[in-house]
Write an enzyme that holds these catalytic residues in place. Structure first.
Site, mmCIF file in Angstrom:
data_model
loop_
_atom_site.group_PDB
_atom_site.id
_atom_site.type_symbol
_atom_site.label_atom_id
_atom_site.label_comp_id
_atom_site.label_asym_id
_atom_site.label_seq_id
_atom_site.Cartn_x
_atom_site.Cartn_y
_atom_site.Cartn_z
ATOM 1 N N GLU A 27 -38.848 -2.249 31.301
ATOM 2 C CA GLU A 27 -37.756 -3.215 31.170
ATOM 3 C C GLU A 27 -36.617 -2.799 32.096
ATOM 4 O O GLU A 27 -36.374 -1.604 32.309
ATOM 5 C CB GLU A 27 -37.256 -3.249 29.711
ATOM 6 C CG GLU A 27 -36.033 -4.150 29.537
ATOM 7 C CD GLU A 27 -35.699 -4.487 28.086
ATOM 8 O OE1 GLU A 27 -36.320 -3.924 27.165
ATOM 9 O OE2 GLU A 27 -34.806 -5.332 27.884
ATOM 10 N N ASN A 72 -35.239 -7.619 25.749
ATOM 11 C CA ASN A 72 -34.012 -8.409 25.620
ATOM 12 C C ASN A 72 -33.477 -8.822 26.991
ATOM 13 O O ASN A 72 -32.856 -9.877 27.133
ATOM 14 C CB ASN A 72 -32.944 -7.613 24.862
ATOM 15 C CG ASN A 72 -33.351 -7.332 23.419
ATOM 16 O OD1 ASN A 72 -34.272 -7.946 22.896
ATOM 17 N ND2 ASN A 72 -32.676 -6.397 22.781
ATOM 18 N N ASN A 172 -38.909 -13.410 24.493
ATOM 19 C CA ASN A 172 -38.921 -12.119 23.799
ATOM 20 C C ASN A 172 -38.062 -12.174 22.539
ATOM 21 O O ASN A 172 -36.913 -12.625 22.593
ATOM 22 C CB ASN A 172 -38.329 -11.047 24.734
ATOM 23 C CG ASN A 172 -38.194 -9.695 24.051
ATOM 24 O OD1 ASN A 172 -39.195 -9.035 23.778
ATOM 25 N ND2 ASN A 172 -36.967 -9.280 23.757
ATOM 26 N N GLU A 173 -38.620 -11.722 21.429
ATOM 27 C CA GLU A 173 -37.871 -11.559 20.161
ATOM 28 C C GLU A 173 -36.880 -12.699 19.919
ATOM 29 O O GLU A 173 -35.707 -12.460 19.615
ATOM 30 C CB GLU A 173 -37.143 -10.199 20.153
ATOM 31 C CG GLU A 173 -38.096 -9.031 20.121
ATOM 32 C CD GLU A 173 -37.442 -7.677 19.874
ATOM 33 O OE1 GLU A 173 -36.196 -7.586 19.869
ATOM 34 O OE2 GLU A 173 -38.185 -6.685 19.683
ATOM 35 N N TYR A 244 -41.085 -0.687 15.562
ATOM 36 C CA TYR A 244 -40.524 0.638 15.889
ATOM 37 C C TYR A 244 -40.315 1.408 14.602
ATOM 38 O O TYR A 244 -40.020 0.815 13.557
ATOM 39 C CB TYR A 244 -39.176 0.470 16.593
ATOM 40 C CG TYR A 244 -39.257 -0.115 17.982
ATOM 41 C CD1 TYR A 244 -39.693 0.656 19.056
ATOM 42 C CD2 TYR A 244 -38.881 -1.426 18.227
ATOM 43 C CE1 TYR A 244 -39.745 0.120 20.345
ATOM 44 C CE2 TYR A 244 -38.926 -1.973 19.505
ATOM 45 C CZ TYR A 244 -39.362 -1.186 20.560
ATOM 46 O OH TYR A 244 -39.415 -1.712 21.826
ATOM 47 N N GLU A 292 -44.554 -4.336 21.764
ATOM 48 C CA GLU A 292 -43.526 -3.278 21.721
ATOM 49 C C GLU A 292 -43.793 -2.465 20.469
ATOM 50 O O GLU A 292 -43.774 -3.003 19.362
ATOM 51 C CB GLU A 292 -42.104 -3.850 21.665
ATOM 52 C CG GLU A 292 -41.619 -4.407 22.981
ATOM 53 C CD GLU A 292 -40.138 -4.796 22.954
ATOM 54 O OE1 GLU A 292 -39.335 -4.102 22.301
ATOM 55 O OE2 GLU A 292 -39.812 -5.809 23.590
ATOM 56 N N GLN A 349 -40.928 2.372 25.705
ATOM 57 C CA GLN A 349 -41.193 1.877 27.040
ATOM 58 C C GLN A 349 -41.898 2.974 27.828
ATOM 59 O O GLN A 349 -42.296 3.965 27.235
ATOM 60 C CB GLN A 349 -39.879 1.467 27.678
ATOM 61 C CG GLN A 349 -39.213 0.308 26.908
ATOM 62 C CD GLN A 349 -37.970 -0.254 27.586
ATOM 63 O OE1 GLN A 349 -37.642 0.091 28.699
ATOM 64 N NE2 GLN A 349 -37.256 -1.122 26.874
HETATM 65 O O1 AHR Z 1 -37.442 -1.662 23.928
HETATM 66 C C1 AHR Z 1 -36.078 -1.825 23.678
HETATM 67 C C2 AHR Z 1 -35.744 -3.199 23.112
HETATM 68 O O2 AHR Z 1 -36.260 -3.299 21.818
HETATM 69 C C3 AHR Z 1 -36.314 -4.402 23.818
HETATM 70 O O3 AHR Z 1 -35.553 -4.824 24.882
HETATM 71 C C4 AHR Z 1 -36.311 -5.439 22.739
HETATM 72 O O4 AHR Z 1 -37.297 -6.418 22.937
HETATM 73 C C5 AHR Z 1 -36.493 -4.641 21.472
HETATM 74 O O5 AHR Z 1 -35.596 -5.027 20.489
#
Ligand code: AHR
Length: 503
Positions: A27, A72, A172-173, A244, A292, A349
């Site tokens: 990213e 993001n 995305n999201e 996450y 992710e 990432q």
């Molecule tokens: O990976 C960091 C961020 O986490 C990304 O930009 C977003 O998609 C997620 O919230």
């Protein structure tokens, strides 16, 4: 000491290992691109400014696919800013991270990097501040040979051959209030369907990923998936999920058992997707893209509003421990266990930002602890995933109650005959694991690779880059098709068994 038992049988197959599971994510955020993969003037940079030391580590990691350019970031990105002569590219304020974006690195630089890294690109389009036209034109720029304005523009930019990008994320999201251009499920579903429709008119061979929930505990979870799929079902091929795990926002045992959460999250999404399929009376099944996932010390994160605007700030450069690596290895076990439905993965990432690879500007690149279970799993998991019959002592967790201490999965590579067992001990006591391979006559012990340290809180640094690394152990002999290995506390393991050589 309570024992755990693992029984495997080639008859109990889950599905094929899709090599796209071993993806990662680049990213435009912090130092992932700038001073991560791209640093003109670095002693290891090639003529295009790509860091060859990082490229070597990426290849060794075994990454198969890389999602780009966000995250993001993509929700306020204009892809046109990052193509054409570098001197003409605008300097912009990125609203996602409140960072300055020079646009010195863009689409064509990324595609050159992807080629050198040997990875498939997974391209995301902006459905936050932009829409159907810009998404369709990006497909045209990337995938059409010539004869249209966007394809001819790519040729003018010195790229004669189309990039031929197969896999595309529709935003995305978009469920997250933090997302620039955040939408309701219905608004997003309608936009994604129309954008996807137009993109596939440009190139009917592309595959599309609809954006699912950004985490399991989103208040809109499941209703979001149902509404989005009802709108997009005929246009998309995958539904995404993000997950996450923060070591500091839960009790330690729950963190070590994070894969229990991922298992449940995946099962719930599969149920929701199949409910929509039944309701719409469709044949096609929607598979999942876990595009992710990682360990992220998210409670340490400073919100963009509370930070000054900076160029290439060092954002979320988490230092990982052995415990974190065990959790990452366990999340990979969970992904493999769902190989029948989770067929795309992207660890978030790749470099510096919550990443297996770290760099210093002008300095070295090194492997974090989480690098190792990823690299070994990507190397060894081929063929078919086998359901693992695991009987294990349990441990208490604040979030999930009693959970098995030992978790495992296996893959059988029919071409080489190699069986690979991936296992973790999530507890704080050593556990002997009995492996029962009586259903595989003719296999002999191969390699046992393990990641374990007396102190699971240690990690690697620029000064001590190989302090934590996998060790190769002596594999015990198979006795009547069974062997016992001792799994130290908080440890990750890959054990391979190979066919006996014919005399
Ligand atoms: O990976 C960091 C961020 O986490 C990304 O930009 C977003 O998609 C997620 O919230």
């Amino acid at each position: 000491m309570d024992k755990a038992r693992l029984t495997l049988d080639p008859a109990f197959a889950i599905g094929a290992v899709d090599r796209r599971l071993f993806g990662s994510f680049v990213e435009h955020m912090g130092r992932c691109v700038y001073t991560g993969i791209f640093e003109p003037g670095h002693p290891a940079a090639d003529a295009d400014g790509l860091r060859t030391d990082v490229l070597e580590l990426v290849r060794e990691l075994g990454v198969t696919l890389v999602r780009y350019p966000g995250g993001n970031f993509v929700s306020n990105y204009r892809w046109e800013d990052g193509v054409g002569p570098v001197g003409d590219r605008p300097r912009r304020l990125d609203l996602a991270w409140r960072s300055l974006e020079s646009n010195a690195f863009g689409l064509n630089e990324f595609m050159r990097w992807a080629e050198l890294a040997g990875v498939e690109p997974m391209m995301a389009v902006n459905l936050g501040t932009r829409g159907i036209v810009e998404a369709a034109e990006l497909v045209e720029y990337c995938n059409l040979p010539d004869g249209t304005a966007a394809a001819d523009l790519r040729r003018k930019h010195g790229v004669a051959r189309p990039h031929d990008i197969r896999l595309w994320c529709l935003g995305n999201e978009m469920d997250g209030p933090w997302q620039i251009g955040h939408l309701t499920a219905l608004e997003y579903g309608r936009l994604a369907a129309r954008a996807g429709h137009a993109m596939k008119r440009v190139d009917p061979t592309i595959q599309l990923v609809a954006a699912g929930s950004s985490k399991a505990d989103m208040p809109t979870f499941a209703a979001w998936e149902a509404t989005v799929l009802e709108q997009t079902y005929d246009h998309v091929d995958y539904l995404s999920l993000h997950s996450y795990y923060d070591p500091e926002s839960q009790d330690e045992a729950s963190f070590r058992a994070a894969a229990v959460n991922l298992d449940g999250f995946i099962d719930d999404i599969v149920a929701t997707a199949d409910h929509v399929r039944a309701k719409l009376r469709r044949q096609k099944r929607i598979n999942l893209a876990l595009d992710e996932w990682n360990v992220w010390y998210q409670s340490r994160f400073t919100e963009p509003e509370d930070r000054p605007i900076e160029d290439t700030p060092a954002l979320i450069e988490d230092d990982y421990t052995v415990t974190d690596a065990m959790v990452v290895g366990n999340l990979l076990i969970s992904m493999l266990r769902h190989a029948d439905r989770v067929t795309v993965g992207a660890q978030a990432q790749l470099v510096n930002i919550i990443a297996p690879i770290r760099t210093t500007p002008g300095g070295p690149a090194w492997r974090q602890t989480i690098y190792h279970p990823f690299a070994q799993t990507a190397r060894l998991a081929h063929g078919t995933v086998l359901r693992a019959g695991v009987q294990s002592p349990t441990m208490s967790t604040g979030r999930y109650g009693e959970v098995p201490v030992v978790d495992a999965v296996a893959t059988l590579d029919e071409r080489s005959g190699r069986l690979a067992v991936f296992a973790v001990n999530r507890g704080t006591e050593a556990v002997p694991l009995d492996i029962d391979l009586r259903a595989f006559p003719g296999l002999r012990p191969g390699q046992w690779i393990r990641l374990a340290e007396d102190d699971p809180s240690i990690g690697n640094t620029a000064a001590a880059p190989d302090r934590v690394r996998p060790r190769t152990e002596e594999m015990p002999a198979l006795d009547g098709g069974r062997a016992t290995v001792l799994l130290p506390p908080v440890s990750w393991h890959a054990l391979s068994f190979t066919p006996e050589e014919k005399p």
